[in-house]
Write an enzyme that holds these catalytic residues in place. Structure first.
Site, PDB file in Angstrom:
ATOM      1  N   CYS A 106      20.443 -49.453 -12.709  1.00  0.00           N
ATOM      2  CA  CYS A 106      20.595 -49.854 -14.106  1.00  0.00           C
ATOM      3  C   CYS A 106      19.340 -49.522 -14.927  1.00  0.00           C
ATOM      4  CB  CYS A 106      20.970 -51.329 -14.185  1.00  0.00           C
ATOM      5  SG  CYS A 106      21.754 -51.812 -15.734  1.00  0.00           S
ATOM      6  N   HIS A 107      18.649 -50.521 -15.461  1.00  0.00           N
ATOM      7  CA  HIS A 107      17.438 -50.312 -16.255  1.00  0.00           C
ATOM      8  C   HIS A 107      16.168 -50.213 -15.395  1.00  0.00           C
ATOM      9  CE1 HIS A 107      20.148 -51.714 -19.428  1.00  0.00           C
ATOM     10  NE2 HIS A 107      19.312 -51.177 -20.298  1.00  0.00           N
TER      11      HIS A 107
END
Length: 180
Positions: A106-107
């Protein structure tokens, strides 16, 4: 297999921490929650507070070579806070320097960008990071999981919680090679 899960003390996406954590346990491994400060990690379900988890070790208590791999979970706030911690960035970079596998979802690649370890690597992430990854010298691809062996270590990346099954399978396969 001893696996470091590095998170900030606040802001980690809970499912991106707990599902890989359970996958390591099911594989017979030992997950270790590492954070900048001792105490607890406050997880989130998107923007809502979720559970909190006890920190096993503060960053720096154990060197990277005491782990077979590193998992970086996402959540928007988590990697943003981690990249402000010199010790967390250095800890992350040391896995690359030592050729140990790293998995990020994800991030989480924001921490990798800050550690200056994406240059020449092919990885995926939450789509909003693609420009940051490209500006840091990486190649961004849109796929559920990407295993990149272009550097000294193996880098496993994934986009989002929907990709967790593929992410866990891929990183466990790579981490098992080191632990064997």
């Amino acid at each position: 297999m001893r696996v470091a899960f590095l998170t900030a003390n606040e802001g980690v996406e809970q499912i991106e921490l707990t599902e890989p954590w359970q996958a390591v346990i099911r594989a017979g491994g030992e997950p270790v929650l590492v954070a900048p400060k001792t105490g607890r990690v406050q997880a989130f379900d998107h923007l809502d507070k979720a559970d909190s988890f006890p920190v096993d070790e503060a960053v720096g208590e154990s060197p990277a070579d005491s782990f077979d791999g590193l998992v970086l979970a996402g959540g928007v706030a988590n990697p943003d806070l981690l990249r402000l911690s010199d010790r967390a960035v250095s800890f992350t970079r040391s896995f690359f320097d030592q050729g140990r596998p790293v998995a990020a979802i994800c991030h989480a690649p924001w921490t990798l960008v800050e550690a200056d370890v994406v240059r020449g690597r092919v990885l995926t992430s939450w789509p909003s990071l693609r420009t940051d990854i490209r500006n840091a010298g990486g190649v961004w691809v849109d796929m559920p999981v990407k295993v990149c062996e272009a550097g000294r270590n193996t880098l496993v990346t994934s986009r989002k919680p929907d990709d967790l099954k593929a992410f866990c399978t891929a990183f466990l396969n790579e981490f098992a090679k080191v632990a064997a």
